[in-house]
Design a protein around this motif. Sequence first.
Motif, PDB file in Angstrom:
ATOM      1  N   SER A  83    -141.142  31.840  21.316  1.00  0.00           N
ATOM      2  CA  SER A  83    -140.029  32.952  21.456  1.00  0.00           C
ATOM      3  C   SER A  83    -139.527  32.631  22.989  1.00  0.00           C
ATOM      4  CB  SER A  83    -140.459  34.357  21.092  1.00  0.00           C
ATOM      5  OG  SER A  83    -141.249  34.813  22.185  1.00  0.00           O
ATOM      6  N   ARG A  85    -137.289  35.539  25.555  1.00  0.00           N
ATOM      7  CA  ARG A  85    -137.005  36.790  25.653  1.00  0.00           C
ATOM      8  C   ARG A  85    -135.814  37.163  26.557  1.00  0.00           C
ATOM      9  NH1 ARG A  85    -140.850  40.595  24.560  1.00  0.00           N
ATOM     10  NH2 ARG A  85    -142.849  39.909  23.363  1.00  0.00           N
ATOM     11  N   ARG A 104    -136.577  33.346  18.408  1.00  0.00           N
ATOM     12  CA  ARG A 104    -137.922  33.405  17.733  1.00  0.00           C
ATOM     13  C   ARG A 104    -138.004  32.411  16.568  1.00  0.00           C
ATOM     14  NH1 ARG A 104    -142.285  32.906  16.076  1.00  0.00           N
ATOM     15  NH2 ARG A 104    -143.775  34.419  15.150  1.00  0.00           N
ATOM     16  N   CYS A 150    -136.804  41.461  16.591  1.00  0.00           N
ATOM     17  CA  CYS A 150    -138.071  41.158  16.023  1.00  0.00           C
ATOM     18  C   CYS A 150    -138.789  42.110  15.602  1.00  0.00           C
ATOM     19  CB  CYS A 150    -138.640  40.233  17.017  1.00  0.00           C
ATOM     20  SG  CYS A 150    -140.410  39.627  16.367  1.00  0.00           S
ATOM     21  N   ASN A 153    -141.369  43.554  18.396  1.00  0.00           N
ATOM     22  CA  ASN A 153    -140.707  43.621  19.669  1.00  0.00           C
ATOM     23  C   ASN A 153    -141.506  45.029  20.662  1.00  0.00           C
ATOM     24  OD1 ASN A 153    -139.078  43.154  21.837  1.00  0.00           O
ATOM     25  ND2 ASN A 153    -137.459  44.451  21.061  1.00  0.00           N
ATOM     26  N   LEU A 169    -137.097  41.077  22.871  1.00  0.00           N
ATOM     27  CA  LEU A 169    -136.823  40.352  21.398  1.00  0.00           C
ATOM     28  C   LEU A 169    -136.012  41.108  20.589  1.00  0.00           C
ATOM     29  CD1 LEU A 169    -140.436  39.224  20.454  1.00  0.00           C
ATOM     30  CD2 LEU A 169    -138.760  37.736  21.818  1.00  0.00           C
ATOM     31  N   ASN A 248    -136.981  38.613  11.360  1.00  0.00           N
ATOM     32  CA  ASN A 248    -137.580  37.382  10.374  1.00  0.00           C
ATOM     33  C   ASN A 248    -136.745  37.516   9.276  1.00  0.00           C
ATOM     34  OD1 ASN A 248    -139.983  36.945   8.443  1.00  0.00           O
ATOM     35  ND2 ASN A 248    -139.946  35.582  10.096  1.00  0.00           N
TER      36      ASN A 248
END
Length: 417
Positions: A83, A85, A104, A150, A153, A169, A248
């Motif tokens: 990932s 950030r 991500r 995410c 996160n 994230l 996701n």
Amino acid sequence: MEKLDNKDQKKATGKISRRTLLGGVIAAAVLPVQSLFADEVPAETPVLPEIADDPTKIVGPGPSPLGKRSPFEQPVRKPSDISSRTPLQDLHSTITPADLHFERHHAGIPTIDPAKHELLIHGLVDNPMKFTLADIKRFPSVTRTCFIECAGNFRTGKAEMTPQDILGLTSQSEWTGVMLSTLFNEVGVSDKAKWFLAEGSDAAIMTRTIPIAKAWDDAMIVYAQNGEAIRPEQGYPIRLLLPGFEGNMNIKWLRRIELSEEPYMTREETSKYTYPVKDKIRMFSFELDARSIITYPSYPQKVNKGWVEIRGIAWSGRGKVEKVEVSTDAGRTWQMANLQEPVLSKAHTYFRYLWDWKGEATEILSRVTDETGYLQPTLAQLAEARGVNLGGYHMNPITAWQIKNDGTVLFKPETIK
């Protein structure tokens, strides 16, 4: 549907002036400034152009084919193996520049020729169809601003952490595309369909199952971000956008949608994005809970006595931010912060609070209430509700910054006792 070929590309030609050439040479000499995150991003010494005492005496470089930031402004993402950030502390509004949007992915970034890419929609539909990117762009377009975040996160553990380390994230963009319901109306969805599978074109063949109600609500197929084509790391040429749902599920490099009566129980939604809640296992936790974070002041900044404008962002996957409260006395009392209009649904909202700091050591915190009445919890409240084995997903505790007597700002890490 008609497939359009890619004949609109143009190549810029022309002579390059000495002034433009020198401007490009100067720009090329600029290296990234030293990062605050030397453990993950190599620190480099900036090489800046020679600065004249009076810039009005020197003719600067002329127009260029691509804009760039000032060499004095070098915000960067913080990358790891899986990932990158977003530097939340470096942003001045809720919109994240596309090149700073968090990343991500599970098997790297695929390179996809947009002229060859297709989206298949099949399963419980009347007319299974393949759509090219050109086909999708022919449908009525929609633009909306919302965040993507995410599900994992949240990080804690030490005082020397920035907002980027803690909650980097999440990012927000203006997305343009077509409503998924428009495409579903085109193929004709069976009344038996209750779920749909979304599948990506990456090497992980990322797949997630989504309730069909989301498709009829606000799900989109997007191809543009902040006014330009979405970046490869964000799913070029098309991705699924599910406002308010965990990141996701917003499948990138989207190539297939299959409708069904039952969820597919894919690898990601069974082995990864599930977590314990006391003596049970929670699955299909789609919506992201309300949370907030103060981005200024934060580590490694320092403050001076007098008026300080406390700034930060708040958001909720369930709708609009209703209010944000700020505490400057370690949570004993709370004051209402000002929200930057317009307050959008399922979007980062900027908040501000003026504080007259007298020079005493204290802690500053923020908490958000969304339009459903949900109040952002403390870490202890999360542990009470879920058990001490919290896992790493859907963690949205109130976070605090420690203000020392000398103005030093440090994160306040917490642990479950």
